[in-house]
Design an enzyme around this catalytic site. Structure first.
Site, PDB file in Angstrom:
ATOM      1  N   GLU A   1       0.853  -1.194   0.000  1.00 43.59           N
ATOM      2  CA  GLU A   1       0.000   0.000   0.000  1.00 43.59           C
ATOM      3  C   GLU A   1       0.886   1.241   0.000  1.00 43.59           C
ATOM      4  O   GLU A   1       1.619   1.488   0.953  1.00 43.59           O
ATOM      5  CB  GLU A   1      -0.908   0.010   1.226  1.00 43.59           C
ATOM      6  CG  GLU A   1      -1.756   1.270   1.348  1.00 43.59           C
ATOM      7  CD  GLU A   1      -2.478   1.377   2.677  1.00 43.59           C
ATOM      8  OE1 GLU A   1      -2.812   2.519   3.074  1.00 43.59           O
ATOM      9  OE2 GLU A   1      -2.709   0.337   3.328  1.00 43.59           O
TER      10      GLU A   1
ATOM     11  N   ARG B   1       0.168  10.386   0.388  1.00 47.46           N
ATOM     12  CA  ARG B   1       0.501  11.482   1.304  1.00 47.46           C
ATOM     13  C   ARG B   1       1.642  12.347   0.782  1.00 47.46           C
ATOM     14  O   ARG B   1       1.985  13.351   1.405  1.00 47.46           O
ATOM     15  CB  ARG B   1       0.876  10.917   2.685  1.00 47.46           C
ATOM     16  CG  ARG B   1      -0.228  10.097   3.335  1.00 47.46           C
ATOM     17  CD  ARG B   1       0.223   9.561   4.679  1.00 47.46           C
ATOM     18  NE  ARG B   1      -0.663   8.507   5.162  1.00 47.46           N
ATOM     19  CZ  ARG B   1      -0.457   7.793   6.256  1.00 47.46           C
ATOM     20  NH1 ARG B   1       0.626   8.045   6.996  1.00 47.46           N
ATOM     21  NH2 ARG B   1      -1.285   6.834   6.619  1.00 47.46           N
TER      22      ARG B   1
ATOM     23  N   THR C   1      -4.713   6.127   1.821  1.00 47.52           N
ATOM     24  CA  THR C   1      -5.142   7.500   2.116  1.00 47.52           C
ATOM     25  C   THR C   1      -5.950   8.071   0.947  1.00 47.52           C
ATOM     26  O   THR C   1      -5.769   9.218   0.543  1.00 47.52           O
ATOM     27  CB  THR C   1      -3.934   8.419   2.451  1.00 47.52           C
ATOM     28  OG1 THR C   1      -2.970   7.706   3.231  1.00 47.52           O
ATOM     29  CG2 THR C   1      -4.398   9.616   3.285  1.00 47.52           C
TER      30      THR C   1
ATOM     31  N   LYS D   1     -10.980  -1.815   6.752  1.00 46.25           N
ATOM     32  CA  LYS D   1      -9.798  -1.442   7.525  1.00 46.25           C
ATOM     33  C   LYS D   1     -10.277  -0.982   8.909  1.00 46.25           C
ATOM     34  O   LYS D   1     -11.225  -0.200   8.998  1.00 46.25           O
ATOM     35  CB  LYS D   1      -9.076  -0.304   6.792  1.00 46.25           C
ATOM     36  CG  LYS D   1      -7.956   0.375   7.552  1.00 46.25           C
ATOM     37  CD  LYS D   1      -7.365   1.468   6.674  1.00 46.25           C
ATOM     38  CE  LYS D   1      -6.314   2.284   7.381  1.00 46.25           C
ATOM     39  NZ  LYS D   1      -5.683   3.287   6.486  1.00 46.25           N
TER      40      LYS D   1
END
Length: 217
Positions: A46, A50, A74, A134
């Site tokens: 992953e 960011r 994100t 998640k």
């Protein structure tokens, strides 16, 4: 979320007990990082959105290391979800789950692992056909005790806990019947990536890959 998308997500999440959660500062580090993680036995990666390098790193990994399953983390809205898909991400991860993001996931066709922290949020995902979520931030939200308490009333949902997960506490999550894998960044420290310390990353990945989820009964 369609049944086929959930099946695809299950296939991805079940490839290893740990998904490395990566913050990457230079796109050119993506390919050697992916190869180092693969060498250690962690095929699912992953890359969090960011930094400005994230999408380019995802694109490079998708093109040059096809045996790795690279996803985008994100992901906060439909625009980022579309950008992730166009960059070659094979799945997406979000810290939470808004109706607009879930609608976008339905239309984009990218398997989404949405974040939840409460029973009500979990129920909302179940209503929309989700079987995987998640659990974030895992340690701050109640840790293994909270997840264990959700297993009986909400058996439809399995979790990938992320947030505060370490090599030491990961086994406490992985032994739970409603945990399919965990997400963590202890093997992909930004300083190690910046230094190009791929042997250390591979060694840490190998130790993480040796962790196992609870057997399905």
């Amino acid at each position: 979320m369609t049944a086929s998308a959930q099946a695809g997500l299950e296939s991805i999440l079940s490839r290893a007990a740990v998904i490395p959660v990566v913050v990457i500062d230079k796109a050119e580090d993506g390919v050697p990082l992916a190869r180092a993680l693969l060498a250690g036995g962690l095929p699912v990666i992953e890359i969090t959105l960011r930094t400005g390098a994230a999408l380019d790193a995802i694109r490079a990994i998708a093109n040059e290391v096809p045996e790795a399953v690279v996803g985008a983390g994100t992901v906060l809205d439909g625009a980022l979800l579309k950008a992730a898909r166009e960059s070659g991400a094979r799945f997406a991860v979000s810290p939470g789950a808004t109706p607009r993001l879930l609608d976008a996931a339905d239309s984009e066709g990218v398997p989404l692992l949405p974040g939840i922290g409460t029973a009500s949020e979990a129920m909302a995902l179940i209503e929309r056909g989700y079987r995987f979520a998640k659990f974030f931030p895992a340690e701050a939200s109640g840790g293994p005790a909270l997840l264990a308490s959700l297993a009986s009333p909400l058996p439809q949902l399995k979790f990938c806990p992320t947030g505060g997960i370490t090599h030491d506490n990961a086994p406490r999550y992985l032994k739970l019947p409603n945990v399919i894998c965990v997400g963590g960044s202890w093997m992909v420290n930004r300083a190690r990536i910046a230094e190009g310390d791929w042997p250390s990353i591979s060694a840490l990945a190998k130790a993480a890959a040796a962790l196992h989820t609870a057997p399905v009964i």
